[in-house]
Design an enzyme around this catalytic site. Structure first.
Site, PDB file in Angstrom:
ATOM      1  N   ARG A 126       0.861  -1.195   0.000  1.00  0.00           N
ATOM      2  CA  ARG A 126       0.000   0.000   0.000  1.00  0.00           C
ATOM      3  C   ARG A 126       0.888   1.234   0.000  1.00  0.00           C
ATOM      4  O   ARG A 126       1.460   1.604   1.031  1.00  0.00           O
ATOM      5  CB  ARG A 126      -0.920   0.003   1.224  1.00  0.00           C
ATOM      6  CG  ARG A 126      -1.840   1.226   1.318  1.00  0.00           C
ATOM      7  CD  ARG A 126      -2.695   1.145   2.582  1.00  0.00           C
ATOM      8  NE  ARG A 126      -3.591   2.297   2.691  1.00  0.00           N
ATOM      9  CZ  ARG A 126      -3.275   3.444   3.285  1.00  0.00           C
ATOM     10  NH1 ARG A 126      -2.077   3.613   3.831  1.00  0.00           N
ATOM     11  NH2 ARG A 126      -4.143   4.435   3.344  1.00  0.00           N
ATOM     12  N   LYS A 152      -3.906   5.279   9.136  1.00  0.00           N
ATOM     13  CA  LYS A 152      -4.647   5.555   7.904  1.00  0.00           C
ATOM     14  C   LYS A 152      -5.497   6.796   8.147  1.00  0.00           C
ATOM     15  O   LYS A 152      -6.484   6.762   8.887  1.00  0.00           O
ATOM     16  CB  LYS A 152      -5.513   4.336   7.555  1.00  0.00           C
ATOM     17  CG  LYS A 152      -6.039   4.322   6.129  1.00  0.00           C
ATOM     18  CD  LYS A 152      -6.636   2.959   5.801  1.00  0.00           C
ATOM     19  CE  LYS A 152      -7.131   2.888   4.366  1.00  0.00           C
ATOM     20  NZ  LYS A 152      -8.349   3.643   4.143  1.00  0.00           N
ATOM     21  N   SER A 156     -12.864  -2.854   0.559  1.00  0.00           N
ATOM     22  CA  SER A 156     -13.046  -2.286   1.895  1.00  0.00           C
ATOM     23  C   SER A 156     -14.514  -1.996   2.161  1.00  0.00           C
ATOM     24  O   SER A 156     -15.263  -1.620   1.253  1.00  0.00           O
ATOM     25  CB  SER A 156     -12.250  -0.981   2.030  1.00  0.00           C
ATOM     26  OG  SER A 156     -10.875  -1.206   1.882  1.00  0.00           O
TER      27      SER A 156
END
Length: 216
Positions: free
Chosen positions: A44, A142, A113
Site C-alpha cells: 500500500r 490511515k 473495503s
C-alpha cells in the site's frame, strides 16, 4: 495460487509501504514478518514515484512467492497486473470489483473495503472475493479510516455472508481476539508489525493469538 490456498492465508495480513521504518527497509520488514508468521502481504503505497513502487514491489512479490504467501496490491490494478500480484484490494471510491475483474480476469482475487453493512452488501454485489472491514478501532496509520466501527460490524456482516473477512484498523495483539471471535478470518495490520522493534516476534505473537482463536 488457487482460491482455497489464498482464502486460508488471511490470518496475519501485513499492510506495508515502501519506506524505511525504524532503520529497516520495507523489504527487510516483510522478510522478518513472513519469518514470524505473516500469512499475506499487501503493498500500500500512495505517495512514492511509481518506478520506485514497481522496483520494490517486484522484490516483495518474489519474496512472497518464495514463501507461498499471497502478495496483494492496494488500489492500483495496473500496478497489480504489472507485478503479477495474487490479489488487488480496492476501496469504496476506487474501481468497483466488477470492473477490476474485467482488467484482472481470473488471474487475481479482489478484496474490497467496507465500513458499514450497506458498503459490505454493495461490495458483495460487485463480486468481492473478500472484505476488509474497518476501521475496527481508532487508528493513526490511515488518515481516511473514519470513525471506529467496532468488531460488532463483522458479526453483522457474518449474518448474511460467508466470504472471507479481514478486520483492519487499530488492531493489536491485545485486541485481535475479539475481531476473530466476531467472525473474521484474519486481521490486517500496519503498526502492529511495521512499527514494532522486532517485526518477526510481533508477527509470531499475532499468529499465535489468532490461530488459537480460530481453532476454538
Amino acid at each position: 495460487m488457487d482460491n482455497l490456498t489464498w482464502k486460508n492465508k488471511l490470518a496475519v495480513y501485513l499492510v506495508i509501504g515502501i519506506e524505511e521504518v525504524n532503520g529497516r527497509s520495507a523489504l527487510e520488514t516483510v522478510r522478518l514478518a513472513i519469518d514470524g508468521g505473516a500469512t499475506a502481504v499487501q503493498l500500500r503505497e500512495k505517495h512514492a514515484p511509481l518506478r520506485h513502487v514497481l522496483e520494490t514491489g517486484k522484490k516483495m512479490r518474489e519474496l512472497c512467492r518464495k514463501h507461498d504467501v499471497p502478495f496483494i496490491v492496494n488500489d492500483r490494478v495496473d500496478v497489480a497486473i504489472l507485478l503479477d500480484a495474487d490479489g488487488v484490494h480496492v476501496g469504496q471510491d476506487d474501481l468497483p470489483a466488477s470492473e477490476v475483474r474485467k482488467l484482472a480476469k481470473e488471474r487475481m482475487f479482489v478484496g474490497v473495503s467496507a465500513s458499514s453493512v450497506e458498503e459490505a452488501r454493495w461490495a458483495l454485489a460487485q463480486g468481492a472475493d473478500y472484505l476488509g472491514v474497518g476501521a475496527i478501532y481508532a487508528t493513526g496509520s490511515k488518515s481516511d479510516a473514519g470513525d471506529p466501527v467496532t468488531p460488532a460490524l463483522i458479526g453483522e456482516i457474518r449474518t448474511f455472508s460467508d466470504i472471507p473477512i479481514v478486520g483492519i484498523g487499530g488492531i493489536t495483539v491485545d485486541n485481535c481476539s475479539e475481531v476473530i471471535k466476531q467472525g473474521a478470518d484474519g486481521v490486517a495490520v500496519i503498526s502492529a508489525i511495521v512499527g514494532q522493534p522486532n517485526p518477526k516476534q510481533a508477527a509470531a505473537r499475532l499468529h499465535e493469538v489468532i490461530t488459537a482463536c480460530i481453532v476454538k
